[in-house]
Design a protein around this motif. Structure first.
Motif, PDB file in Angstrom:
ATOM      1  N   VAL A 272       0.837  -1.210   0.000  1.00 18.18           N
ATOM      2  CA  VAL A 272       0.000   0.000   0.000  1.00 18.18           C
ATOM      3  C   VAL A 272       0.871   1.259   0.000  1.00 18.18           C
ATOM      4  N   SER A 273       2.038   1.167   0.662  1.00 20.88           N
ATOM      5  CA  SER A 273       2.909   2.352   0.746  1.00 20.88           C
ATOM      6  C   SER A 273       3.379   2.811  -0.635  1.00 20.88           C
ATOM      7  N   ASP A 274       3.493   1.880  -1.578  1.00 16.47           N
ATOM      8  CA  ASP A 274       3.917   2.265  -2.933  1.00 16.47           C
ATOM      9  C   ASP A 274       2.796   2.950  -3.712  1.00 16.47           C
ATOM     10  N   LEU A 275       1.560   2.702  -3.286  1.00 16.06           N
ATOM     11  CA  LEU A 275       0.414   3.216  -4.042  1.00 16.06           C
ATOM     12  C   LEU A 275      -0.151   4.503  -3.457  1.00 16.06           C
ATOM     13  N   ILE A 276      -0.242   4.538  -2.127  1.00 19.50           N
ATOM     14  CA  ILE A 276      -0.968   5.634  -1.478  1.00 19.50           C
ATOM     15  C   ILE A 276      -0.288   6.986  -1.749  1.00 19.50           C
ATOM     16  N   CYS A 277       1.040   6.955  -1.925  1.00 18.75           N
ATOM     17  CA  CYS A 277       1.773   8.202  -2.181  1.00 18.75           C
ATOM     18  C   CYS A 277       1.440   8.793  -3.553  1.00 18.75           C
ATOM     19  N   LYS A 278       0.773   8.015  -4.394  1.00 16.64           N
ATOM     20  CA  LYS A 278       0.415   8.498  -5.730  1.00 16.64           C
ATOM     21  C   LYS A 278      -0.908   9.272  -5.718  1.00 16.64           C
ATOM     22  N   ALA A 279      -1.599   9.263  -4.569  1.00 16.26           N
ATOM     23  CA  ALA A 279      -2.903   9.929  -4.500  1.00 16.26           C
ATOM     24  C   ALA A 279      -2.740  11.445  -4.423  1.00 16.26           C
ATOM     25  N   ASP A 280      -3.727  12.171  -4.963  1.00 12.95           N
ATOM     26  CA  ASP A 280      -3.757  13.630  -4.779  1.00 12.95           C
ATOM     27  C   ASP A 280      -4.541  13.976  -3.516  1.00 12.95           C
ATOM     28  N   VAL A 281      -5.484  13.118  -3.191  1.00 12.44           N
ATOM     29  CA  VAL A 281      -6.243  13.316  -1.952  1.00 12.44           C
ATOM     30  C   VAL A 281      -6.733  11.947  -1.481  1.00 12.44           C
ATOM     31  N   PHE A 282      -6.818  11.793  -0.154  1.00  5.94           N
ATOM     32  CA  PHE A 282      -7.281  10.522   0.421  1.00  5.94           C
ATOM     33  C   PHE A 282      -8.630  10.766   1.091  1.00  5.94           C
ATOM     34  N   LEU A 283      -9.558   9.862   0.882  1.00  3.62           N
ATOM     35  CA  LEU A 283     -10.936  10.047   1.381  1.00  3.62           C
ATOM     36  C   LEU A 283     -11.300   8.942   2.374  1.00  3.62           C
ATOM     37  N   LEU A 284     -11.760   9.334   3.547  1.00  5.81           N
ATOM     38  CA  LEU A 284     -12.180   8.353   4.567  1.00  5.81           C
ATOM     39  C   LEU A 284     -13.471   8.862   5.237  1.00  5.81           C
ATOM     40  N   PRO A 285     -14.642   8.551   4.649  1.00  3.65           N
ATOM     41  CA  PRO A 285     -15.899   9.093   5.188  1.00  3.65           C
ATOM     42  C   PRO A 285     -16.570   8.174   6.216  1.00  3.65           C
ATOM     43  N   SER A 286     -15.764   7.520   7.065  1.00  3.80           N
ATOM     44  CA  SER A 286     -16.279   6.474   7.971  1.00  3.80           C
ATOM     45  C   SER A 286     -17.352   6.978   8.932  1.00  3.80           C
ATOM     46  N   GLU A 287     -18.181   6.008   9.318  1.00  6.58           N
ATOM     47  CA  GLU A 287     -19.243   6.264  10.294  1.00  6.58           C
ATOM     48  C   GLU A 287     -18.659   6.210  11.703  1.00  6.58           C
ATOM     49  N   SER A 288     -17.632   5.381  11.859  1.00  4.89           N
ATOM     50  CA  SER A 288     -16.989   5.238  13.161  1.00  4.89           C
ATOM     51  C   SER A 288     -15.542   4.843  12.892  1.00  4.89           C
ATOM     52  N   GLU A 289     -14.631   5.423  13.668  1.00  7.71           N
ATOM     53  CA  GLU A 289     -13.210   5.136  13.424  1.00  7.71           C
ATOM     54  C   GLU A 289     -12.490   5.509  14.715  1.00  7.71           C
ATOM     55  N   SER A 290     -12.080   4.513  15.470  1.00  5.67           N
ATOM     56  CA  SER A 290     -11.470   4.865  16.760  1.00  5.67           C
ATOM     57  C   SER A 290     -10.143   5.577  16.558  1.00  5.67           C
ATOM     58  N   PHE A 291      -9.492   5.302  15.443  1.00  8.71           N
ATOM     59  CA  PHE A 291      -8.220   5.972  15.146  1.00  8.71           C
ATOM     60  C   PHE A 291      -8.188   6.364  13.668  1.00  8.71           C
ATOM     61  N   GLY A 292      -8.092   5.390  12.781  1.00  2.03           N
ATOM     62  CA  GLY A 292      -8.046   5.685  11.344  1.00  2.03           C
ATOM     63  C   GLY A 292      -6.632   5.555  10.804  1.00  2.03           C
ATOM     64  N   LEU A 293      -6.085   4.349  10.931  1.00  2.00           N
ATOM     65  CA  LEU A 293      -4.703   4.106  10.486  1.00  2.00           C
ATOM     66  C   LEU A 293      -4.521   4.439   9.003  1.00  2.00           C
ATOM     67  N   ALA A 294      -5.555   4.188   8.221  1.00  6.88           N
ATOM     68  CA  ALA A 294      -5.450   4.441   6.774  1.00  6.88           C
ATOM     69  C   ALA A 294      -5.200   5.927   6.510  1.00  6.88           C
ATOM     70  N   ALA A 295      -5.844   6.792   7.287  1.00  9.65           N
ATOM     71  CA  ALA A 295      -5.627   8.246   7.113  1.00  9.65           C
ATOM     72  C   ALA A 295      -4.188   8.591   7.473  1.00  9.65           C
ATOM     73  N   LEU A 296      -3.672   7.939   8.502  1.00  3.39           N
ATOM     74  CA  LEU A 296      -2.289   8.208   8.922  1.00  3.39           C
ATOM     75  C   LEU A 296      -1.298   7.780   7.828  1.00  3.39           C
ATOM     76  N   GLU A 297      -1.593   6.660   7.164  1.00  2.00           N
ATOM     77  CA  GLU A 297      -0.726   6.193   6.069  1.00  2.00           C
ATOM     78  C   GLU A 297      -0.679   7.241   4.955  1.00  2.00           C
ATOM     79  N   ALA A 298      -1.843   7.790   4.636  1.00  2.00           N
ATOM     80  CA  ALA A 298      -1.902   8.811   3.582  1.00  2.00           C
ATOM     81  C   ALA A 298      -1.145  10.070   4.023  1.00  2.00           C
ATOM     82  N   MET A 299      -1.377  10.488   5.248  1.00  2.00           N
ATOM     83  CA  MET A 299      -0.734  11.721   5.735  1.00  2.00           C
ATOM     84  C   MET A 299       0.796  11.573   5.741  1.00  2.00           C
ATOM     85  N   ALA A 300       1.272  10.411   6.191  1.00  3.22           N
ATOM     86  CA  ALA A 300       2.727  10.182   6.199  1.00  3.22           C
ATOM     87  C   ALA A 300       3.278  10.260   4.781  1.00  3.22           C
ATOM     88  N   SER A 301       2.441   9.893   3.806  1.00  3.15           N
ATOM     89  CA  SER A 301       2.863   9.915   2.403  1.00  3.15           C
ATOM     90  C   SER A 301       2.713  11.303   1.785  1.00  3.15           C
TER      91      SER A 301
END
Ligand code: GMT
Length: 385
Positions: A272-301
């Protein structure tokens, strides 16, 4: 230290966090024993100080359901005794924390000199969904009260546990972490993924990305609706990574909204690390998310994130600084945010840089792993209470 680790090895963010933490502890010279149903997917190759003990689940015609929690407890007790573990760190309360409690009682009866300590990490739906069931609520409260230490991956999750479970013990917040050397901004001259961009966005279309396990609470329908709105004004592609129960409905909605040719379902991906850095924006419209690791992966990228303002997400994503946060289900607002980012390269860069900086400053591996080590030491010396 000699640390036993139990997690769901092949599914979800809690398994990823547990595995990465185990790897980091091993790098620092601690012996880490994974006691899991299967080898965690990031541990396929040999690593010094890491050991794997499979939990064999007994099948027997009398059992209508296989008693995994009991097999796990038996294996935990065995490994703790023969490997002389100092503590067991279980990720996700059910059924791991009750199994650890049972293991501790088993070896106590064997007159072991050293008491086995238990650390439980709460990750999310173990509290926000399972504890809503009255029978589980009592079991989870008992498990927290009987753990020698309990951590939660966000303040939100800790507070929710306090208000709904009312445990008798203090819960420590230790946020999730990420390897910022692995998850880093896309280098224009890089090799492995240039082909990806040519393939996905041959005409230089903007890329909106979402990764998840496609469960209903991830709101894949909102992802598609938001994308359909964005597409009205920005030439773009939606890249979906992951798979799960909502996949079929998501494909169906993309067809209904006539965006199916611009939505790419990549399924489960290893790198995923090779792909997520290619995004222009990351979208996570979750109903519930105690943390949201996926958002952190995008932000780090270095990718700006548009998320809902639920759960622990406001502890990661700062509105107007690293991306935008909107109310659950506010498809128009999230589409508007994405259009704003995609139409202004300097804003995209500014939010992306601030995202990466926020991750490095607050959620980097060294910082958070040290918090766990300190916490373990406090638990072993009885100072955490
Ligand atoms: O609770 C779950 O949905 C499963 C769990 C997992 O194993 O993926 O996800 C939770 O833990 C992750 C790691 O700590 C967090 O990043 C996720 O936000 C959290 N999921 C939810 O709260 C829905």
């Amino acid at each position: 230290m000699k640390i036993g680790v139990t997690c769901y090895p092949t599914y979800g963010g809690s398994g990823v966090v547990a595995t990465e933490l185990g790897i980091e502890l091993a790098k620092r010279g601690h012996d880490v024993h994974f006691i899991t149903s299967d080898i965690p997917f990031r541990l396929a190759s040999f690593r010094e100080h890491i050991y794997f003990h499979a939990v064999d689940v007994m099948t027997y015609p009398v059992f209508e359901y296989t008693p995994y929690a009991l097999s796990l407890a038996a294996r935990m007790a065995e490994v703790a005794e023969f490997e002389d573990l100092d503590l067991l760190h279980v990720h996700y309360a059910i059924p791991h924390a009750p199994s650890a409690y049972l293991a501790k009682q088993i070896i106590r009866k064997n007159n072991r000199i050293k008491e086995l300590k238990i650390v439980t990490t709460l990750h999310g739906t173990d509290i926000t969904l399972l504890a809503m069931d009255r029978s589980f609520l009592n079991l989870i409260k008992f498990s927290i009260d009987e753990s020698d230490g309990t951590t939660a991956v966000s303040k939100y999750l800790r507070n929710r546990t306090y208000s709904e479970i009312k445990p008798n013990r203090k819960i420590e917040v230790i946020h999730n972490f990420i390897d910022t050397e692995k998850y880093k901004p896309h280098d224009e001259s890089d090799g492995p993924c240039n082909g990806f961009l040519h393939h996905i966005a041959p005409k230089g279309e903007k890329i909106i990305m979402h990764t998840s396990n496609f469960r209903p609470l991830k709101r894949l329908n909102d992802v598609i609706k938001i994308f359909a709105k964005v597409k009205e004004s920005v030439n773009s592609k939606l890249v979906l990574i992951g798979d799960g129960p909502e996949r079929y409905n998501t494909e169906q909605l993309a067809r209904e909204l006539h965006v199916e040719h611009d939505v790419l379902f990549l399924g489960k991906q290893e790198a995923v690390s090779d792909l997520i850095c290619k995004a222009d924006v990351f979208l996570l419209p979750s109903e519930s998310e105690s943390f949201g690791l996926a958002a952190l992966e995008a932000m780090a990228s270095g990718v700006p994130v548009v998320t809902t303002n639920v759960g622990g997400l406001p502890e990661i994503n700062i509105h107007g600084e690293t991306g935008y946060l909107e109310k659950l289900g506010d498809v128009d607002a999230m589409a508007g945010d994405i259009v704003k980012i995609l139409s202004d390269k300097s804003l995209q860069l500014q939010l992306g840089n601030a995202s990466r900086k926020r991750v490095i400053d607050n959620f980097g591996t060294d910082r958070v792993v040290q918090l766990y080590i300190d916490y373990y030491e406090n638990v072993l010396s009885g100072k955490n209470n």
